[in-house]
Write a protein that holds these residues in place. Sequence first.
Motif, PDB file in Angstrom:
ATOM      1  N   LEU A 242       0.854  -1.188   0.000  1.00  0.00           N
ATOM      2  CA  LEU A 242       0.000   0.000   0.000  1.00  0.00           C
ATOM      3  C   LEU A 242       0.891   1.240   0.000  1.00  0.00           C
ATOM      4  O   LEU A 242       1.655   1.462   0.933  1.00  0.00           O
ATOM      5  CB  LEU A 242      -0.918   0.011   1.227  1.00  0.00           C
ATOM      6  N   MET A 243       0.804   2.025  -1.088  1.00  0.00           N
ATOM      7  CA  MET A 243       1.489   3.306  -1.145  1.00  0.00           C
ATOM      8  C   MET A 243       0.592   4.354  -0.507  1.00  0.00           C
ATOM      9  O   MET A 243      -0.591   4.463  -0.857  1.00  0.00           O
ATOM     10  CB  MET A 243       1.810   3.702  -2.582  1.00  0.00           C
ATOM     11  N   VAL A 244       1.160   5.134   0.407  1.00  0.00           N
ATOM     12  CA  VAL A 244       0.364   6.076   1.194  1.00  0.00           C
ATOM     13  C   VAL A 244       0.949   7.474   1.048  1.00  0.00           C
ATOM     14  O   VAL A 244       2.160   7.679   1.185  1.00  0.00           O
ATOM     15  CB  VAL A 244       0.351   5.671   2.684  1.00  0.00           C
ATOM     16  N   ARG A 245       0.064   8.420   0.772  1.00  0.00           N
ATOM     17  CA  ARG A 245       0.411   9.848   0.859  1.00  0.00           C
ATOM     18  C   ARG A 245      -0.338  10.420   2.059  1.00  0.00           C
ATOM     19  O   ARG A 245      -1.552  10.201   2.207  1.00  0.00           O
ATOM     20  CB  ARG A 245       0.034  10.591  -0.421  1.00  0.00           C
ATOM     21  N   LEU A 246       0.387  11.147   2.903  1.00  0.00           N
ATOM     22  CA  LEU A 246      -0.169  11.649   4.161  1.00  0.00           C
ATOM     23  C   LEU A 246      -0.561  13.117   4.038  1.00  0.00           C
ATOM     24  O   LEU A 246      -0.003  13.859   3.219  1.00  0.00           O
ATOM     25  CB  LEU A 246       0.858  11.477   5.283  1.00  0.00           C
ATOM     26  N   HIS A 247      -1.498  13.523   4.881  1.00  0.00           N
ATOM     27  CA  HIS A 247      -1.943  14.917   4.856  1.00  0.00           C
ATOM     28  C   HIS A 247      -0.791  15.872   5.178  1.00  0.00           C
ATOM     29  O   HIS A 247      -0.702  16.954   4.593  1.00  0.00           O
ATOM     30  CB  HIS A 247      -3.087  15.122   5.861  1.00  0.00           C
ATOM     31  N   GLY A 248       0.056  15.487   6.093  1.00  0.00           N
ATOM     32  CA  GLY A 248       1.168  16.352   6.460  1.00  0.00           C
ATOM     33  C   GLY A 248       2.450  16.050   5.725  1.00  0.00           C
ATOM     34  O   GLY A 248       3.511  16.569   6.099  1.00  0.00           O
ATOM     35  N   GLY A 249       2.391  15.218   4.684  1.00  0.00           N
ATOM     36  CA  GLY A 249       3.599  14.857   3.960  1.00  0.00           C
ATOM     37  C   GLY A 249       4.546  14.041   4.817  1.00  0.00           C
ATOM     38  O   GLY A 249       4.118  13.331   5.744  1.00  0.00           O
ATOM     39  N   GLN A 250       5.816  14.151   4.555  1.00  0.00           N
ATOM     40  CA  GLN A 250       6.802  13.363   5.290  1.00  0.00           C
ATOM     41  C   GLN A 250       6.893  13.773   6.750  1.00  0.00           C
ATOM     42  O   GLN A 250       7.368  13.012   7.586  1.00  0.00           O
ATOM     43  CB  GLN A 250       8.167  13.489   4.605  1.00  0.00           C
ATOM     44  N   ARG A 251       6.433  14.976   7.074  1.00  0.00           N
ATOM     45  CA  ARG A 251       6.447  15.412   8.482  1.00  0.00           C
ATOM     46  C   ARG A 251       5.487  14.584   9.328  1.00  0.00           C
ATOM     47  O   ARG A 251       5.648  14.488  10.542  1.00  0.00           O
ATOM     48  CB  ARG A 251       6.091  16.897   8.580  1.00  0.00           C
ATOM     49  N   ALA A 252       4.461  14.008   8.685  1.00  0.00           N
ATOM     50  CA  ALA A 252       3.478  13.215   9.422  1.00  0.00           C
ATOM     51  C   ALA A 252       3.833  11.732   9.450  1.00  0.00           C
ATOM     52  O   ALA A 252       3.050  10.925   9.957  1.00  0.00           O
ATOM     53  CB  ALA A 252       2.094  13.399   8.799  1.00  0.00           C
ATOM     54  N   ALA A 253       5.014  11.375   8.911  1.00  0.00           N
ATOM     55  CA  ALA A 253       5.367   9.955   8.806  1.00  0.00           C
ATOM     56  C   ALA A 253       5.542   9.305  10.176  1.00  0.00           C
ATOM     57  O   ALA A 253       5.178   8.141  10.370  1.00  0.00           O
ATOM     58  CB  ALA A 253       6.647   9.804   7.983  1.00  0.00           C
TER      59      ALA A 253
END
Length: 431
Positions: A242-253
């Motif tokens: 599962l490829m995931v894009r987060l609302h906060g980008g990499q800062r939310a990882a």
Amino acid sequence: MAAVWYRFRAELRTRWRAWLALSLIVGIAGGAVLALAAGARRTDSAYQRFLRSQDAYDVLVISPSDASPEASTTAQFDLDELRRQPEVAETARGASFFVFVGAGVGVLIPKDERIGNGINRFKMLEGRRPDPSEPSEAVVSFTFADQYGLGVGDHIPLIDEEFLGEPPPDISPEEAQSIGAARDRVLAAIPDNALTIVGVEASPNEFPPQIEGTGRYLVHASPALYPLRADIAAFSEGADALMVRLHGGQRAADAFLARLEQLGGGLDPDATLQRGPTRAVDRSLDTQAVALQILALLTALVAVLICGQLLARFTALESTEHPVLSALGMGVRERFTLGALRAVAIGALGMVIAVVLATALSTIFPTGLARTAEPDPGLRVDGLVLSVGGIAVLTAVVLLVLWPAWHAARAAVATAPLPTRTAVTARVLAA
């Protein structure tokens, strides 16, 4: 000042060719420096701009299948549940397995065409994307193609040779029958047991430096292979992806990774964060950018030495008529102003030439790995470098001329003929 402007216009009409030649030299030297400085900035930012332009994923989650030996030590997830987590902005589903090339290379099978198009988009370097209705087609990363000397039209074995013959003696008849049935279904769809490379691409998380081993997904199969993922998992390390894009980008990882640990039931999640490889790539490109910055500095020093000598000599030659101008009543300040105006004219034309040349040379940069990452190759106008650098070219020319111009203006007074005894005697006799 009227006399200064009159003399300046007269020199411009009669000596413009010499001024133009010197402006060309200044412009070429300045253009080379500006091109290198702009190229360094472009190189340093290439990969970050590439990530944005290709809509890079933030986290890649791998959930091993029940038949995988990693299922007992690695967390398994309900991918539909992961998609509903509050940190998740968008996802793309797929599956993974490994082909035995070198130490083993990961293959991603997208469920649909979102991977490579909507998320983690491919930058096609050669060939085309795989046909979504043809299970035997695949595209490969440029790093994989370079490492193994592969290209469009070459083939990658799908099933390892040990599964094509008799089953291994250490497995049960039931397992042998299951693996054999899965193998037959795969070979029915791909009779020659080969994935055909139809394109070479570059996408996020595929740039060197990379560690050799089984953690790299450098081959991207067609969505038509997705229905066979369970059969392929029978003789490879199959898993859901599962490829995931987060609302906060990499800062939310970090927050999302903590969520995975909660949902993993105490087992470590198999998750790849985009920021890890990104740091390594940025450090690699930063070294190249620093080298270009040093080269720009050295070129600037050489340009100052050469142009400084030429401008000083030019100012001396243009000042040969200063004694005449002094005799006509033009003072030291006016003659100095005349030299400064001459420098401004040459510097302004040199500045324009330098900016135009640097813009034209921008097609050369970036080079090497950064050129592969560059999302917008071709002409690029770096407003910061060209504006600041253009003003620096003009300022440098004027500063290099100020002292020679002042020295020449003062020398005209020192070399003027002084009254002699003979001249005084002659005036007395004449009276």
